[in-house]
Design a protein around this motif. Structure first.
Motif, PDB file in Angstrom:
ATOM      1  N   SER A 165     107.215  -5.573  36.086  1.00 51.33           N
ATOM      2  CA  SER A 165     108.227  -5.957  35.099  1.00 51.33           C
ATOM      3  C   SER A 165     108.056  -7.409  34.670  1.00 51.33           C
ATOM      4  O   SER A 165     108.191  -7.740  33.485  1.00 51.33           O
ATOM      5  N   ALA A 166     107.731  -8.289  35.626  1.00 47.36           N
ATOM      6  CA  ALA A 166     107.539  -9.704  35.302  1.00 47.36           C
ATOM      7  C   ALA A 166     106.293  -9.898  34.447  1.00 47.36           C
ATOM      8  O   ALA A 166     106.296 -10.672  33.477  1.00 47.36           O
ATOM      9  N   ALA A 167     105.222  -9.192  34.806  1.00 46.71           N
ATOM     10  CA  ALA A 167     103.976  -9.317  34.048  1.00 46.71           C
ATOM     11  C   ALA A 167     104.136  -8.760  32.639  1.00 46.71           C
ATOM     12  O   ALA A 167     103.628  -9.333  31.667  1.00 46.71           O
ATOM     13  N   GLU A 168     104.851  -7.648  32.524  1.00 46.80           N
ATOM     14  CA  GLU A 168     105.047  -7.048  31.205  1.00 46.80           C
ATOM     15  C   GLU A 168     105.897  -7.955  30.317  1.00 46.80           C
ATOM     16  O   GLU A 168     105.623  -8.110  29.122  1.00 46.80           O
ATOM     17  N   SER A 169     106.913  -8.566  30.898  1.00 46.12           N
ATOM     18  CA  SER A 169     107.726  -9.514  30.131  1.00 46.12           C
ATOM     19  C   SER A 169     106.881 -10.694  29.674  1.00 46.12           C
ATOM     20  O   SER A 169     107.007 -11.175  28.541  1.00 46.12           O
ATOM     21  N   ARG A 170     105.998 -11.141  30.561  1.00 48.90           N
ATOM     22  CA  ARG A 170     105.160 -12.298  30.237  1.00 48.90           C
ATOM     23  C   ARG A 170     104.160 -11.974  29.133  1.00 48.90           C
ATOM     24  O   ARG A 170     103.992 -12.750  28.195  1.00 48.90           O
ATOM     25  N   ILE A 171     103.501 -10.816  29.210  1.00 49.23           N
ATOM     26  CA  ILE A 171     102.511 -10.472  28.189  1.00 49.23           C
ATOM     27  C   ILE A 171     103.178 -10.247  26.836  1.00 49.23           C
ATOM     28  O   ILE A 171     102.646 -10.621  25.791  1.00 49.23           O
ATOM     29  N   ASN A 172     104.379  -9.668  26.853  1.00 50.24           N
ATOM     30  CA  ASN A 172     105.096  -9.466  25.594  1.00 50.24           C
ATOM     31  C   ASN A 172     105.542 -10.792  24.990  1.00 50.24           C
ATOM     32  O   ASN A 172     105.527 -10.966  23.762  1.00 50.24           O
ATOM     33  N   LEU A 173     105.937 -11.729  25.837  1.00 50.25           N
ATOM     34  CA  LEU A 173     106.326 -13.050  25.347  1.00 50.25           C
ATOM     35  C   LEU A 173     105.127 -13.775  24.740  1.00 50.25           C
ATOM     36  O   LEU A 173     105.205 -14.327  23.632  1.00 50.25           O
ATOM     37  N   LEU A 174     104.014 -13.761  25.445  1.00 47.24           N
ATOM     38  CA  LEU A 174     102.830 -14.477  24.974  1.00 47.24           C
ATOM     39  C   LEU A 174     102.322 -13.927  23.647  1.00 47.24           C
ATOM     40  O   LEU A 174     101.952 -14.690  22.748  1.00 47.24           O
ATOM     41  N   THR A 175     102.284 -12.617  23.527  1.00 48.54           N
ATOM     42  CA  THR A 175     101.684 -12.013  22.333  1.00 48.54           C
ATOM     43  C   THR A 175     102.580 -12.086  21.107  1.00 48.54           C
ATOM     44  O   THR A 175     102.168 -11.674  20.019  1.00 48.54           O
ATOM     45  N   GLY A 224      95.088 -11.036  28.995  1.00 47.99           N
ATOM     46  CA  GLY A 224      95.854  -9.816  29.223  1.00 47.99           C
ATOM     47  C   GLY A 224      95.306  -9.041  30.407  1.00 47.99           C
ATOM     48  O   GLY A 224      96.057  -8.490  31.220  1.00 47.99           O
ATOM     49  N   ALA A 225      93.975  -9.003  30.522  1.00 48.20           N
ATOM     50  CA  ALA A 225      93.350  -8.347  31.670  1.00 48.20           C
ATOM     51  C   ALA A 225      93.675  -9.094  32.959  1.00 48.20           C
ATOM     52  O   ALA A 225      93.892  -8.479  34.013  1.00 48.20           O
ATOM     53  N   ALA A 226      93.707 -10.427  32.889  1.00 44.37           N
ATOM     54  CA  ALA A 226      94.046 -11.218  34.072  1.00 44.37           C
ATOM     55  C   ALA A 226      95.464 -10.899  34.550  1.00 44.37           C
ATOM     56  O   ALA A 226      95.710 -10.750  35.753  1.00 44.37           O
ATOM     57  N   LEU A 227      96.393 -10.775  33.614  1.00 42.14           N
ATOM     58  CA  LEU A 227      97.763 -10.403  33.983  1.00 42.14           C
ATOM     59  C   LEU A 227      97.800  -9.000  34.583  1.00 42.14           C
ATOM     60  O   LEU A 227      98.519  -8.743  35.553  1.00 42.14           O
ATOM     61  N   GLY A 228      97.030  -8.087  34.002  1.00 35.84           N
ATOM     62  CA  GLY A 228      96.964  -6.741  34.551  1.00 35.84           C
ATOM     63  C   GLY A 228      96.398  -6.736  35.958  1.00 35.84           C
ATOM     64  O   GLY A 228      96.911  -6.048  36.848  1.00 35.84           O
ATOM     65  N   ASN A 229      95.348  -7.509  36.172  1.00 27.66           N
ATOM     66  CA  ASN A 229      94.748  -7.600  37.505  1.00 27.66           C
ATOM     67  C   ASN A 229      95.708  -8.241  38.502  1.00 27.66           C
ATOM     68  O   ASN A 229      95.665  -7.933  39.697  1.00 27.66           O
ATOM     69  N   ALA A 230      96.569  -9.138  38.013  1.00 27.98           N
ATOM     70  CA  ALA A 230      97.559  -9.760  38.892  1.00 27.98           C
ATOM     71  C   ALA A 230      98.560  -8.723  39.400  1.00 27.98           C
ATOM     72  O   ALA A 230      99.049  -8.813  40.530  1.00 27.98           O
ATOM     73  N   VAL A 231      98.856  -7.731  38.574  1.00 30.11           N
ATOM     74  CA  VAL A 231      99.781  -6.663  38.979  1.00 30.11           C
ATOM     75  C   VAL A 231      99.152  -5.773  40.045  1.00 30.11           C
ATOM     76  O   VAL A 231      99.827  -5.325  40.979  1.00 30.11           O
ATOM     77  N   THR A 232      97.863  -5.512  39.920  1.00 30.41           N
ATOM     78  CA  THR A 232      97.181  -4.608  40.849  1.00 30.41           C
ATOM     79  C   THR A 232      96.497  -5.343  41.998  1.00 30.41           C
ATOM     80  O   THR A 232      95.796  -4.721  42.794  1.00 30.41           O
ATOM     81  N   LEU A 283      97.192  -6.991  24.991  1.00 30.30           N
ATOM     82  CA  LEU A 283      98.093  -5.896  25.338  1.00 30.30           C
ATOM     83  C   LEU A 283      97.320  -4.662  25.792  1.00 30.30           C
ATOM     84  O   LEU A 283      97.669  -4.021  26.794  1.00 30.30           O
ATOM     85  N   GLN A 284      96.271  -4.318  25.062  1.00 29.69           N
ATOM     86  CA  GLN A 284      95.488  -3.141  25.432  1.00 29.69           C
ATOM     87  C   GLN A 284      94.831  -3.315  26.797  1.00 29.69           C
ATOM     88  O   GLN A 284      94.832  -2.395  27.621  1.00 29.69           O
ATOM     89  N   ASP A 285      94.272  -4.492  27.042  1.00 30.95           N
ATOM     90  CA  ASP A 285      93.646  -4.750  28.338  1.00 30.95           C
ATOM     91  C   ASP A 285      94.678  -4.677  29.459  1.00 30.95           C
ATOM     92  O   ASP A 285      94.416  -4.122  30.533  1.00 30.95           O
ATOM     93  N   PHE A 286      95.850  -5.241  29.206  1.00 29.15           N
ATOM     94  CA  PHE A 286      96.910  -5.240  30.217  1.00 29.15           C
ATOM     95  C   PHE A 286      97.330  -3.815  30.569  1.00 29.15           C
ATOM     96  O   PHE A 286      97.386  -3.439  31.747  1.00 29.15           O
ATOM     97  N   TYR A 287      97.612  -3.006  29.561  1.00 27.21           N
ATOM     98  CA  TYR A 287      98.103  -1.652  29.826  1.00 27.21           C
ATOM     99  C   TYR A 287      97.003  -0.721  30.320  1.00 27.21           C
ATOM    100  O   TYR A 287      97.271   0.242  31.045  1.00 27.21           O
ATOM    101  N   ARG A 288      95.770  -1.003  29.965  1.00 32.24           N
ATOM    102  CA  ARG A 288      94.657  -0.199  30.481  1.00 32.24           C
ATOM    103  C   ARG A 288      94.532  -0.387  31.995  1.00 32.24           C
ATOM    104  O   ARG A 288      94.314   0.573  32.741  1.00 32.24           O
ATOM    105  N   ILE A 289      94.699  -1.616  32.439  1.00 30.87           N
ATOM    106  CA  ILE A 289      94.553  -1.920  33.866  1.00 30.87           C
ATOM    107  C   ILE A 289      95.769  -1.473  34.666  1.00 30.87           C
ATOM    108  O   ILE A 289      95.652  -1.006  35.803  1.00 30.87           O
ATOM    109  N   THR A 290      96.955  -1.592  34.078  1.00 33.39           N
ATOM    110  CA  THR A 290      98.188  -1.295  34.822  1.00 33.39           C
ATOM    111  C   THR A 290      98.677   0.135  34.623  1.00 33.39           C
ATOM    112  O   THR A 290      99.783   0.472  35.050  1.00 33.39           O
TER     113      THR A 290
END
Length: 224
Positions: A152-162, A135-143, A211-218
């Motif tokens: 939007s693509a990263a958020e769709s992906r993290i929601n699908l995975l989880t 999740g952090a890796a996806l967040g870092n990919a956004v930034t 999810l928490q790691d993703f949203y913390r970073i983004t």
């Protein structure tokens, strides 16, 4: 949730074991093109698929003693994900040799004890049972600088995975890993392996962390 010392110690020991496994796979892919091809062929395939047969020779000696099929599948999946990276990811100048890597690991372990040494910005106080989640890796990919992943693509992906079952997470990870890799973000393969092993027991906890790691970073990222 508060982690007691024995649980933290166990997770740290497991992380070290998983990191050693993934480091070995990266080294194998860099030095043996045939092995890399055999491992790559196992992508999205289960343990009994005919295409995974060559993987048994390469991976069985590296599996934990007495591990179950689900744990073995996690190791096979991560090995395939590593092998499926572009060829340039395994260029000699992209990776230290074994001795140098060991020296770096030793230096990192000793760094917090050096008086006056710089503190690591991302390190929380005290021991932590976790590494860098996907999740952090996806967040870092956004930034990421250069060609970041769209929010939007990263958020769709993290929601699908989880939302995935154990089988589903193994099937959907390859596409997500490819998206992260195109941004130049390094994936913590050892932690990803740990999370896949835990998915059968605690999918809710692993998903929440991602999810928490993703949203913390983004949190400050532009919404597209």
């Amino acid at each position: 949730m508060t982690f007691h010392a024995p649980e933290i110690s166990k997770r740290q020991n497991n992380r070290a074991t998983y990191a050693a496994f993934t480091t070995h796979i990266e080294r194998l892919c860099r030095t043996d093109p045939g092995a890399r091809a055999a491992l790559r062929a196992g992508l999205r395939r289960d343990l009994d698929h005919p295409r995974t047969r060559p993987m048994h020779r390469l991976l069985t000696p590296r599996l934990p003693d007495g591990c179950d099929d689900t744990t073995a599948q996690a190791h096979y999946t991560v090995a395939s994900l590593i092998a499926a990276q572009p060829r340039h990811a395994f260029a000699p100048d992209q990776k230290d040799d074994e001795d140098t890597a060991d020296e770096h690991a030793t230096a990192e372990n000793q760094a917090p004890n050096e008086e006056g040494g710089p503190a690591k910005e991302a390190a929380p106080p005290g021991p932590t049972p976790y590494g860098t989640s996907f999740g952090a890796a996806l967040g870092n990919a956004v930034t990421a600088k250069g060609k970041p992943m769209r929010m939007s693509a990263a958020e769709s992906r993290i929601n699908l995975l989880t939302r995935q079952s154990l089988r589903g997470i193994h099937l959907h990870l390859p596409a997500a890993v490819n998206q992260v890799r195109t941004t130049g973000i390094v994936i913590d393969w050892g932690q990803l392996l740990a999370d896949l092993v835990d998915w059968q027991y605690q999918p809710g906890r692993v998903s929440r962390r991602w999810l928490q790691d993703f949203y913390r970073i983004t949190a400050g990222a532009d919404q597209d």
